[in-house]
Design a protein around this motif. Structure first.
Motif, PDB file in Angstrom:
ATOM      1  N   CYS A  27       0.798  -1.225   0.000  1.00 53.91           N
ATOM      2  CA  CYS A  27       0.000   0.000   0.000  1.00 53.91           C
ATOM      3  C   CYS A  27       0.829   1.273   0.000  1.00 53.91           C
ATOM      4  O   CYS A  27       0.287   2.355  -0.169  1.00 53.91           O
ATOM      5  N   CYS A  37      -1.388  -3.696   6.373  1.00 58.15           N
ATOM      6  CA  CYS A  37      -2.599  -4.273   5.777  1.00 58.15           C
ATOM      7  C   CYS A  37      -2.779  -5.762   6.061  1.00 58.15           C
ATOM      8  O   CYS A  37      -3.899  -6.271   5.954  1.00 58.15           O
ATOM      9  N   ARG A  54      -6.567   1.048   1.441  1.00 54.25           N
ATOM     10  CA  ARG A  54      -5.180   0.585   1.323  1.00 54.25           C
ATOM     11  C   ARG A  54      -5.109  -0.945   1.341  1.00 54.25           C
ATOM     12  O   ARG A  54      -4.350  -1.548   0.578  1.00 54.25           O
ATOM     13  N   SER A  55      -5.916  -1.569   2.184  1.00 49.79           N
ATOM     14  CA  SER A  55      -5.905  -3.040   2.241  1.00 49.79           C
ATOM     15  C   SER A  55      -6.459  -3.635   0.949  1.00 49.79           C
ATOM     16  O   SER A  55      -5.993  -4.680   0.489  1.00 49.79           O
ATOM     17  N   TYR A  57      -6.153  -2.223  -2.036  1.00 50.67           N
ATOM     18  CA  TYR A  57      -5.065  -2.099  -3.015  1.00 50.67           C
ATOM     19  C   TYR A  57      -4.062  -3.239  -2.803  1.00 50.67           C
ATOM     20  O   TYR A  57      -3.627  -3.880  -3.770  1.00 50.67           O
ATOM     21  N   SER A  58      -3.701  -3.502  -1.557  1.00 47.97           N
ATOM     22  CA  SER A  58      -2.765  -4.599  -1.262  1.00 47.97           C
ATOM     23  C   SER A  58      -3.334  -5.929  -1.743  1.00 47.97           C
ATOM     24  O   SER A  58      -2.597  -6.778  -2.259  1.00 47.97           O
ATOM     25  N   LEU A  91       0.713   3.280  -5.114  1.00 46.95           N
ATOM     26  CA  LEU A  91      -0.532   3.874  -4.639  1.00 46.95           C
ATOM     27  C   LEU A  91      -0.208   5.209  -3.987  1.00 46.95           C
ATOM     28  O   LEU A  91       0.720   5.300  -3.178  1.00 46.95           O
TER      29      LEU A  91
END
Length: 171
Positions: A27, A37, A54-55, A57-58, A91
Motif C-alpha cells: 500500500c 494491511c 489501502r488493504s 489495493y494490497s 498507490l
C-alpha cells in the motif's frame, strides 16, 4: 446478492507470492505487511475508510480476490471476483473525507499506477465507503484512467522519467 462477475487485476496469483514478516506492505505506507494491511487482509476490521482502501489495493497486488469480494458492500458486491495479470506499481492517497473511527461513511481519493499490456496507466478514483456494524465496506467509486507522459516521473518510485524506466519499451 448475485451480482455481476468483476474482473480485477493483480501482479500474480496469491500462491505465487511468498509473504513473510519482513515484506513491505504494497500500500505504500513503508511499514511491514504484518504491521499494516496484513491483519486487515486476515480478517481484522479496518479502523477507517483509508485503511480499508489501502488493504484493498494490497489485495489487488497480492491477488486476494476473496478479500476483495468480502470487503465489498453487500448492496454492490459482485457474485465473483476474478483477477488478471496487471502489474500494480504504486498507490498515492490524494485525500480523505470523513471515514474515521467515529464516522459511518467516507470517501478516499487516490491514484494507483499500473502496467497493462506493456503500457503504464494511472487510475484516479474517488471511492465511497460505508461502515456497517463496525466494519468498513467499499461501496463504489468514480474513476478515470489516463496515460502518463513519457517525460513524467515514473510512478514506480524509481526517480527516473517514465521513458527511461517502466515505459522504456513504450514508444
Amino acid at each position: 446478492m448475485n451480482g455481476p462477475i468483476i474482473l480485477l487485476s493483480s501482479a500474480a496469483n496469491l500462491m505465487d507470492i511468498a509473504v513473510n514478516d519482513t515484506d513491505i506492505c504494497p500500500c505504500g505506507s513503508g511499514k511491514q505487511l504484518t504491521e499494516c494491511c496484513g491483519p486487515v487482509l486476515d480478517g481484522r476490521p479496518a479502523r477507517s475508510a483509508d485503511q480499508l482502501m489501502r488493504s484493498r489495493y494490497s489485495a489487488y497486488v497480492l491477488g486476494n480476490s476473496e478479500y476483495l469480494r468480502r470487503s465489498w458492500h453487500p448492496a454492490t458486491r459482485p457474485s465473483r471476483v476474478r483477477i488478471d495479470d496487471t502489474r500494480w506499481l504504486s498507490l498515492t492517497v490524494e485525500s480523505t473525507e470523513q471515514g474515521g473511527v467515529e464516522d459511518v461513511s467516507g470517501k478516499v481519493s487516490f491514484t494507483a499506477a499500473f502496467m497493462d499490456k506493456g503500457e503504464c496507466r494511472l487510475l484516479h478514483e474517488t471511492s465511497r465507503f460505508e461502515k456497517i456494524d463496525g466494519h468498513w465496506y467499499y461501496l463504489d467509486g468514480d474513476c478515470r484512467i489516463e496515460k502518463p507522459g513519457r517525460n513524467d516521473p515514473c510512478p514506480c518510485g524509481s526517480g527516473k522519467k517514465l521513458k527511461r524506466c517502466c515505459g522504456h519499451s513504450v514508444a
